[in-house]
Write a protein that holds these residues in place. Structure first.
Motif, PDB file in Angstrom:
ATOM      1  N   ALA A 191       0.805  -1.220   0.000  1.00  0.00           N
ATOM      2  CA  ALA A 191       0.000   0.000   0.000  1.00  0.00           C
ATOM      3  C   ALA A 191       0.838   1.269   0.000  1.00  0.00           C
ATOM      4  O   ALA A 191       0.287   2.372  -0.160  1.00  0.00           O
ATOM      5  CB  ALA A 191      -0.930   0.000   1.215  1.00  0.00           C
ATOM      6  N   LEU A 192       2.158   1.159   0.180  1.00  0.00           N
ATOM      7  CA  LEU A 192       3.003   2.350   0.231  1.00  0.00           C
ATOM      8  C   LEU A 192       3.110   3.006  -1.150  1.00  0.00           C
ATOM      9  O   LEU A 192       2.941   2.352  -2.178  1.00  0.00           O
ATOM     10  CB  LEU A 192       4.400   1.968   0.726  1.00  0.00           C
ATOM     11  CG  LEU A 192       4.515   1.508   2.179  1.00  0.00           C
ATOM     12  CD1 LEU A 192       5.934   1.034   2.465  1.00  0.00           C
ATOM     13  CD2 LEU A 192       4.114   2.635   3.134  1.00  0.00           C
ATOM     14  N   PRO A 193       3.410   4.320  -1.199  1.00  0.00           N
ATOM     15  CA  PRO A 193       3.627   4.978  -2.501  1.00  0.00           C
ATOM     16  C   PRO A 193       4.809   4.338  -3.228  1.00  0.00           C
ATOM     17  O   PRO A 193       5.729   3.811  -2.594  1.00  0.00           O
ATOM     18  CB  PRO A 193       3.942   6.437  -2.111  1.00  0.00           C
ATOM     19  CG  PRO A 193       3.385   6.594  -0.742  1.00  0.00           C
ATOM     20  CD  PRO A 193       3.515   5.259  -0.078  1.00  0.00           C
ATOM     21  N   PRO A 194       4.800   4.370  -4.550  1.00  0.00           N
ATOM     22  CA  PRO A 194       5.893   3.731  -5.301  1.00  0.00           C
ATOM     23  C   PRO A 194       7.208   4.472  -5.138  1.00  0.00           C
ATOM     24  O   PRO A 194       7.356   5.609  -5.557  1.00  0.00           O
ATOM     25  CB  PRO A 194       5.393   3.793  -6.751  1.00  0.00           C
ATOM     26  CG  PRO A 194       4.428   4.919  -6.776  1.00  0.00           C
ATOM     27  CD  PRO A 194       3.778   4.953  -5.426  1.00  0.00           C
ATOM     28  N   GLU A 195       8.170   3.823  -4.534  1.00  0.00           N
ATOM     29  CA  GLU A 195       9.506   4.385  -4.386  1.00  0.00           C
ATOM     30  C   GLU A 195      10.471   3.253  -4.070  1.00  0.00           C
ATOM     31  O   GLU A 195      10.075   2.162  -3.703  1.00  0.00           O
ATOM     32  CB  GLU A 195       9.544   5.446  -3.282  1.00  0.00           C
ATOM     33  CG  GLU A 195       9.146   4.929  -1.918  1.00  0.00           C
ATOM     34  CD  GLU A 195       9.157   6.015  -0.849  1.00  0.00           C
ATOM     35  OE1 GLU A 195       9.345   7.187  -1.226  1.00  0.00           O
ATOM     36  OE2 GLU A 195       8.981   5.701   0.326  1.00  0.00           O
ATOM     37  N   GLY A 196      11.751   3.545  -4.252  1.00  0.00           N
ATOM     38  CA  GLY A 196      12.765   2.536  -3.987  1.00  0.00           C
ATOM     39  C   GLY A 196      12.913   1.567  -5.142  1.00  0.00           C
ATOM     40  O   GLY A 196      12.613   1.877  -6.292  1.00  0.00           O
ATOM     41  N   ASP A 197      13.369   0.363  -4.829  1.00  0.00           N
ATOM     42  CA  ASP A 197      13.628  -0.662  -5.839  1.00  0.00           C
ATOM     43  C   ASP A 197      12.367  -1.492  -6.059  1.00  0.00           C
ATOM     44  O   ASP A 197      11.891  -2.160  -5.134  1.00  0.00           O
ATOM     45  CB  ASP A 197      14.772  -1.559  -5.357  1.00  0.00           C
ATOM     46  CG  ASP A 197      15.213  -2.559  -6.422  1.00  0.00           C
ATOM     47  OD1 ASP A 197      14.542  -2.639  -7.477  1.00  0.00           O
ATOM     48  OD2 ASP A 197      16.213  -3.255  -6.197  1.00  0.00           O
ATOM     49  N   PRO A 198      11.794  -1.487  -7.272  1.00  0.00           N
ATOM     50  CA  PRO A 198      10.583  -2.285  -7.512  1.00  0.00           C
ATOM     51  C   PRO A 198      10.785  -3.775  -7.252  1.00  0.00           C
ATOM     52  O   PRO A 198       9.819  -4.482  -6.947  1.00  0.00           O
ATOM     53  CB  PRO A 198      10.278  -2.022  -8.999  1.00  0.00           C
ATOM     54  CG  PRO A 198      10.970  -0.740  -9.325  1.00  0.00           C
ATOM     55  CD  PRO A 198      12.189  -0.711  -8.463  1.00  0.00           C
TER      56      PRO A 198
END
Length: 762
Positions: A639-646
């Motif tokens: 549920a977190l916003p898209p960020e970091g390593d997919p």
């Protein structure tokens, strides 16, 4: 037959220029690739020359060509960069071509140092690119000097002796000067004009057709045009040069300009057009041939097309004899030779059969080029389009108007892109029609035949069959048995195609679970079938030809498409799969990420009637007997916003089909899966293409798979699969790799598993 051979020799001796140019071409090729064999073409030249003076001149030309070939090869292979491999680099360089994205996501482009040495820039991803850059820009490069890799062979042949592993690439705001800088400006204004008022994809197609800027064309579109046999329209070639000359000559005639002045104007514009389009090898060849024909006409003599072809070969090989090994060089000359050899008789035969002249001309050109390039396509790409002829016949009336309107728009656009708007709008309609033709042709079942010929020997066999078939038809026509002969030749071609395709993979039997780990290059695509249900987990990159792979295993419709995460080597061909297989359900593990696929997915799903759902750990999706249980990511992380390593938020799925268990890990390595309650499974899709994973040995003890498959691309630039991963997998009884084994099909039935390998792509 002996009479015909003597006639051919007599014709050659009546054209000494052709003999000398042919000897020069043979010498250049031998000098670069096999200097010790130069005596063989010299003897052939002596025999063909016949007359003592001509024969000795041909022998001398072969030897001179060989010396030039050796010298050019040494000049290309000599430079200071290889001695500095490993050194850090911080310098300004001139970008020579647009950045191209490989299947792995790596970006590459040729550049030139301040000292004039060409090299290859390699960026692992777009995050290292600080701003937009175009050919001709002077860029600031930070990185370190590295050796060229296997995928870089073509760059080595074009003069690049080393590469730079780029850590940062940024524009300086400066551009190269001189004539090249002027042409850069003209090209930028032409590109802006050709994009005026058009959707992005239509603009990319138009820029590719007119200016050779095909790097902006989506890979999915390029695959469709290749399957339809229309991909030759997306790169500037002899067609562009011919149409430019016709436009200038025709306009000059309307304005009452004398013939000699028109020819000079056409020659000047061709000389400008070649560097304007980037001066790639194919347009260089076309420019040389076009200029040769125009000069012959300017001198008041009929243009010799065979002479122009040989002259183009001699000039391009004198500049770079390594070009003879490039598929583009070979295909270009094979196509032109086919037009000169087969085009006229095919056209005459069609006209005698009362086919309208325009249709006969287009059909003859298409058939001739298709036949004479087919052996090379089978050698280099292992596939031949079977719908090329009808697709090209339908497209033919539109190609010239597209080119002429595009060239006029590029010229008007030098004043301002707004002025070119009306021309590009009309051109956009025509390009849209061509794209519709390509898509309709590519959608035909079995539009592409898989035909593999092994190397030079295979090509010679293919051309031998072509010549034999042609001679048989000629003899049959003389003896009035043409129809039976045509039937025999057609049957022989069909047998060749079917033998090249190999046996069709068997469909799953009732109660059998069939898992196909598809060979789509550096990416993931796994098809699971059971009792009529079909699920595809990931699609691979756009250029991975997943549609062709799915068709090859007999798939017609999908029940579900699973996208594990938002990276192009996993979701890149999702839109194409939706269009061709219309799944009723899309399980989207990349939802919310700002990728082109994710942006287009809702619209395309609505158009095809697919329902999109998002899942997290604990969710279970049932499709007939197939049961997909999601193990990761946890709901809170999903549920977190898209960020970091997919990769760290990729869907990890435990697929169960009766007694059979399969773990699909996407790119989630042990730092993600190590904390999961992993099941005991029968088969494993190894994570992240076999990259190094220190926790893998521990997980294998827990999973205890009988079969493990690594979905990985041949000669990938990441070093996948890692030696440590291969060492860990030694505890697994059966390990397969798509880069070596091709598509791997696992059959699970009655408590037993069997595996078949379809063979890696050429």
């Amino acid at each position: 037959m002996r009479t015909r051979a003597l006639t051919a020799l007599a014709v050659a001796r009546d054209h000494p220029r052709h003999v000398i140019l042919g000897a020069l071409v043979a010498g250049l090729i031998c000098g670069c690739w096999a200097p010790d064999w130069a005596a063989l073409p010299a003897l052939v030249a002596l025999a063909v020359g016949g007359r003592p003076v001509l024969g000795l001149a041909a022998v001398a030309t072969v030897l001179v060509g060989a010396v030039i070939g050796v010298g050019r090869r040494e000049a290309i292979d000599t430079g200071r960069l290889p001695a500095a491999i490993g050194a850090s680099v911080r310098a300004s360089m001139t970008l020579l071509e647009p950045l191209h994205e490989r299947a792995s996501g790596q970006l590459v482009a040729r550049a030139r140092t301040a000292d004039g040495e060409p090299l290859l820039l390699r960026l692992e991803d777009r995050s290292r690119l600080a701003g937009d850059i175009e050919p001709g820009d002077i860029v600031a490069v930070d990185g370190w000097l590295a050796e060229l890799e296997r995928y870089d062979t073509i760059q080595r042949r074009r003069g690049a002796l080393a590469g730079i592993e780029v850590t940062t690439l940024r524009p300086t705001g400066r551009r190269r000067g001189g004539l090249a800088g002027v042409l850069d400006g003209v090209r930028r204004r032409a590109e802006a004009a050709l994009a005026r008022g058009l959707p992005r994809e239509q603009a990319a197609l138009l820029q590719g057709m007119v200016l050779g800027r095909d790097d902006r064309i989506p890979a999915e579109t390029r695959e469709v045009w290749q399957a339809s046999g229309l991909t030759h329209l997306l790169a500037v070639s002899g067609t562009n040069v011919m149409l430019l000359a016709l436009l200038v000559l025709g306009a000059g005639a309307v304005l009452g300009v004398p013939l000699r002045a028109r020819l000079v104007a056409a020659l000047v514009l061709v000389a400008l057009y070649v560097p304007l389009t980037g001066a790639g090898p194919s347009i260089q060849r076309a420019g040389v041939m076009g200029a040769a024909g125009l000069v012959a006409a300017l001198a008041g003599r009929p243009a010799s097309r065979w002479y122009a072809l040989l002259l183009a070969a001699a000039v391009t090989l004198a500049l770079n004899p390594y070009a003879a090994a490039e598929a583009g060089w070979q295909l270009s000359f094979a196509a032109v030779a086919g037009l000169l050899w087969l085009g006229p008789p095919i056209r005459l035969a069609l006209e005698r059969a009362r086919v309208p002249r325009g249709v006969a001309e287009a059909a003859a050109l298409t058939v001739a080029a298709t036949l004479t390039t087919a052996p090379l396509l089978a050698v280099h790409f292992g596939r031949v389009s079977l719908v090329s002829l009808p697709a090209n016949l339908v497209a033919a009336p539109v190609v010239a108007p597209v080119m002429w309107l595009g060239m006029l728009a590029a010229a008007v656009g030098q004043v301002g892109p707004v002025a070119a708007g009306p021309l590009t709008v009309v051109d956009g309609w025509l390009v849209g029609f061509l794209d519709d033709v390509a898509r309709a042709a590519a959608a035909v079942p079995h539009a592409v035949a898989t035909v593999r010929l092994p190397g030079i020997g295979g090509a010679l066999v293919g051309y031998g069959l072509l010549v034999a078939g042609w001679l048989a038809l000629r003899e049959a026509r003389r003896r009035r048995v043409l129809a039976p002969a045509c039937a025999i030749v057609a049957a022989a071609i069909a047998v060749l195609l079917l033998s090249g395709r190999g046996p069709s993979p068997a469909a799953p039997r009732p109660g059998e679970t069939l898992v196909s780990f598809l060979d789509i290059g550096q990416g993931d695509a796994t098809l699971v079938q059971r009792d009529g249900a079909a699920v595809l987990v990931d699609t691979g990159p756009p250029e991975g030809q997943v549609v062709a792979r799915l068709r090859a295993v007999g798939l017609r419709r999908l029940d579900a498409l699973v996208l594990t995460h938002a990276q192009r080597d996993h979701e890149g061909a999702a839109i194409t799969v939706l269009e061709h297989f219309r799944p009723r359900l899309v399980i989207d593990g990349g939802a919310g990420w700002p990728t082109p696929v994710q942006e287009a997915l809702p619209r395309e799903a609505a158009a095809t009637g697919a329902r999109i759902i998002r899942v997290a750990a604990g969710d279970v999706v049932g499709l007939g007997v197939l049961r997909l249980q999601v193990l990761s990511p946890p709901p809170a992380i999903a549920a977190l916003p898209p960020e970091g390593d997919p990769n760290n938020r990729a869907l990890v799925i435990h697929l169960r089909s009766g007694w059979f268990d399969l773990l699909l890990t996407a790119d989630a390595e042990s730092d993600v899966t190590g904390g999961l309650a992993l099941p005991d499974v029968d088969a494993l899709k190894v994570a992240h293409h076999g990259s190094a994973d220190t926790g893998l040995p521990r997980e294998l003890v827990q999973l205890r798979p009988e079969v493990a498959t690594i979905e990985v691309g041949r000669h990938n630039t990441y070093g996948h699969p890692a030696p440590s991963t291969l060492a860990a997998l030694r505890r697994v009884p059966n390990v397969f790799r798509t880069d070596r084994d091709g598509t791997v099909r696992l059959h699970a039935l009655g408590g037993r598993m069997t595996v078949e390998r379809l063979g890696a792509r050429s």
